[in-house]
Design a protein around this motif. Structure first.
Motif, mmCIF file in Angstrom:
data_model
loop_
_atom_site.group_PDB
_atom_site.id
_atom_site.type_symbol
_atom_site.label_atom_id
_atom_site.label_comp_id
_atom_site.label_asym_id
_atom_site.label_seq_id
_atom_site.Cartn_x
_atom_site.Cartn_y
_atom_site.Cartn_z
ATOM 1 N N ILE A 37 27.768 -11.582 -29.677
ATOM 2 C CA ILE A 37 26.756 -12.158 -30.821
ATOM 3 C C ILE A 37 25.912 -10.990 -30.816
ATOM 4 O O ILE A 37 25.454 -10.342 -30.031
ATOM 5 N N CYS A 38 25.402 -10.591 -32.069
ATOM 6 C CA CYS A 38 24.824 -9.387 -32.487
ATOM 7 C C CYS A 38 23.292 -9.905 -33.149
ATOM 8 O O CYS A 38 23.294 -11.050 -33.784
ATOM 9 N N GLY A 39 22.345 -9.279 -32.989
ATOM 10 C CA GLY A 39 21.053 -9.421 -33.882
ATOM 11 C C GLY A 39 21.409 -9.643 -35.433
ATOM 12 O O GLY A 39 20.811 -10.447 -36.119
ATOM 13 N N SER A 40 22.474 -9.088 -35.712
ATOM 14 C CA SER A 40 22.828 -9.142 -37.100
ATOM 15 C C SER A 40 23.226 -10.665 -37.464
ATOM 16 O O SER A 40 22.953 -10.979 -38.426
ATOM 17 N N ASP A 41 23.800 -11.191 -36.508
ATOM 18 C CA ASP A 41 24.494 -12.544 -36.849
ATOM 19 C C ASP A 41 23.095 -13.340 -36.873
ATOM 20 O O ASP A 41 23.433 -14.563 -37.604
ATOM 21 N N GLY A 59 31.208 -12.974 -36.482
ATOM 22 C CA GLY A 59 31.321 -12.104 -35.337
ATOM 23 C C GLY A 59 31.914 -10.825 -35.917
ATOM 24 O O GLY A 59 33.040 -10.641 -36.469
ATOM 25 N N HIS A 60 31.350 -9.744 -35.671
ATOM 26 C CA HIS A 60 31.815 -8.191 -35.993
ATOM 27 C C HIS A 60 31.936 -7.345 -34.727
ATOM 28 O O HIS A 60 31.990 -6.046 -34.849
ATOM 29 N N GLU A 61 31.649 -7.772 -33.207
ATOM 30 C CA GLU A 61 31.724 -7.000 -32.412
ATOM 31 C C GLU A 61 32.648 -7.313 -31.373
ATOM 32 O O GLU A 61 32.585 -8.219 -30.791
ATOM 33 N N PHE A 62 34.002 -6.605 -31.461
ATOM 34 C CA PHE A 62 34.905 -7.281 -30.728
ATOM 35 C C PHE A 62 36.158 -6.455 -30.347
ATOM 36 O O PHE A 62 36.058 -5.191 -31.128
ATOM 37 N N SER A 168 31.762 -0.821 -30.666
ATOM 38 C CA SER A 168 32.157 -1.630 -31.879
ATOM 39 C C SER A 168 30.989 -1.524 -32.756
ATOM 40 O O SER A 168 30.983 -1.623 -34.166
ATOM 41 N N ASP A 169 29.641 -1.552 -32.297
ATOM 42 C CA ASP A 169 28.460 -1.683 -33.061
ATOM 43 C C ASP A 169 27.341 -0.853 -32.317
ATOM 44 O O ASP A 169 26.747 0.042 -32.898
ATOM 45 N N ILE A 170 26.770 -1.699 -31.551
ATOM 46 C CA ILE A 170 25.440 -1.550 -31.063
ATOM 47 C C ILE A 170 25.128 -0.150 -30.297
ATOM 48 O O ILE A 170 24.031 0.409 -30.363
HETATM 49 ZN ZN ZN Z 1 26.175 -6.123 -34.710
#
Ligand code: ZN
Ligand code: NAD
Length: 391
Positions: A37-41, A59-62, A168-170
């Motif tokens: 789970i991201c802060g963007s979520d 969900g976008h970090e996987f 994936s993201d952060i």
């Molecule tokens: Zn994110």
């Protein structure tokens, strides 16, 4: 399969939904081993991002295992273990060719919607509204990955999921935020927000040669992490004049670069502002200090304000005159994740950084709605939640 679905403000549910299928030759299907789970979520959870529909998969970090590939994907095979960038990019448009992957021209099927709002569309994103393409996200057991021939990167066996997932993201997001500061030896960088993105911005600023990093937040455990994991100096902003403290800490000149790793949360704009003096308006116009305003005020002349924090819509009371007078540079946007995958994977392999340090919570898919609530309210010392949707 099971998936975490958005139903409205502060309403996410775990549901049974159809498994994804290959739709295009360049697609792959990934069985997700670990997701986050991201802060963007939280911007979706709080209802700040338009064009969400009930039932959209978040969900976008996987990362996970390739279980099927389209006929056009030759670089991946069934069984490969991959991590997937949250930005979807075609790899051959004007923008991808210039390494501006998150601005890809061909990966947002709803480009017209974005163009109407922003003049031009950005790339598609997993699980991030119809404005960003309406793609199903990865807080699920399986996901369809478009342009799988250019996005996913194979993960070496000697790295755990927890070490690789944040490629994936952060990790790239914090890294790009620091890179955008064009750090010189001896520089001092101020970072607002000690959430996961802030933590990676702090670490990356040191990796890129900053001498000092000053981290700002109000949660003691997050400040503690910045201090212990990265040796940052810290400021608890509650009841403090952050701009003044930053000036004092830098001999009156201000930090060489300021990173806003907060974004929408601290918005507040000018609602309820009654203060008459400009200085007060700029620094204290709302019940919550506006990070961007503080960053502009604090940054030294000729410095850079870097914004990984996500913004949307309009901003009020941004002291643009100060930014102009001080000759500041602004850098911002969604991260060009593809560009950073290989170099940052190398840094992890060489032991320069172990990204798993941010993880505080590990949950199963059925506990994700509760985890959103905890992460949103920063309860239970929560900094980063990961989930294992297939366990
Ligand atoms: Zn994110
Ligand atoms: P998070 O919610 O965990 O962290 C935000 C932190 O900011 C919190 O610790 C909060 O206490 C702190 N904060 C709030 N107001 C503050 C203030 N006035 N001064 C100092 N700190 C303050 O979120 P995160 O996962 O770390 O994400 C941070 C931001 O980065 C979000 O806006 C997210 O959408 C964005 N993001 C951007 C990208 C990108 O591609 N640019 C990618 C991922 C995340």
């Amino acid at each position: 399969m099971k998936a975490v679905c958005w139903y409205g403000v502060h309403d996410v549910r775990v549901e049974s939904v159809p498994d994804p299928e290959i739709l295009n030759p360049r697609d792959a299907i990934i069985k997700i081993s670990t997701s986050a789970i991201c802060g963007s979520d939280l911007h979706l959870y709080d209802g700040y991002i338009p064009s969400m529909k009930k039932g959209d998969i978040l969900g976008h970090e996987f990362m996970g295992e390739v279980v099927e590939v389209g006929t056009g994907v030759t670089n991946l095979q069934k069984g490969d273990r991959v991590v997937v960038p949250f930005t979807i990019a075609c790899g051959n448009c004007f923008f991808c060719e210039r390494q501006m992957w998150s601005l890809c021209d061909n990966s947002n099927p709803n480009a017209a919607m974005a163009e109407a709002l922003y003049g031009q569309s950005a790339s598609g994103l997993y699980g991030y509204s119809h404005l960003y393409g309406g793609y199903a996200g990865g807080q699920a057991q399986y996901v369809r990955v478009p342009f799988a021939d250019v996005g996913p990167i194979k993960v070496p066996d000697n790295l755990s999921d927890e070490q690789a997932l944040f490629l994936s993201d952060i990790f790239p997001t914090g890294y790009m935020a620091a890179e955008n500061c064009q750090i010189q030896p001896g520089d001092t960088v101020a970072v607002w927000g000690c959430g996961p993105v802030g933590q990676f911005a702090i670490q990356s600023a040191y990796l890129l040669g900053a001498e000092r990093v000053i981290a700002i937040d109000r949660y003691p455990d997050r400040l503690q992490m910045a201090k212990e994991q990265s040796k940052a100096e810290v400021i608890n902003y509650e009841g403090q004049d952050v701009v003044e403290l930053l000036k004092q800490a830098t001999g009156g000149r201000g930090p060489d670069a300021c990173i806003d790793a907060v974004g929408l949360e601290a918005h507040g704009t000018s609602v309820g502002a009654t203060m008459d003096k400009l200085k007060q308006q700029v620094r204290l116009a709302t019940d919550r200090p506006h990070v961007l305003r503080q960053a502009i005020q604090a940054c030294r002349k000729g410095g850079t304000v870097s914004l990984p924090g996500v913004y949307g819509g309009f901003l009020d009371k941004v002291p643009f005159g100060a930014a102009f007078a001080k000759g500041l540079t602004f850098k911002m946007g969604q991260t060009h994740v593809h560009k950073y995958l290989r170099p940052l994977l190398n840094r992890i392999q060489e032991g320069e950084i172990d990204p798993s340090f941010v993880i505080t919570h590990r949950v199963g898919i059925d506990d994700v709605p509760h985890a959103y609530d905890i992460f949103k309210h920063k309860e239970d010392h929560c900094i980063k939640v990961i989930l294992k949707p297939n366990d």
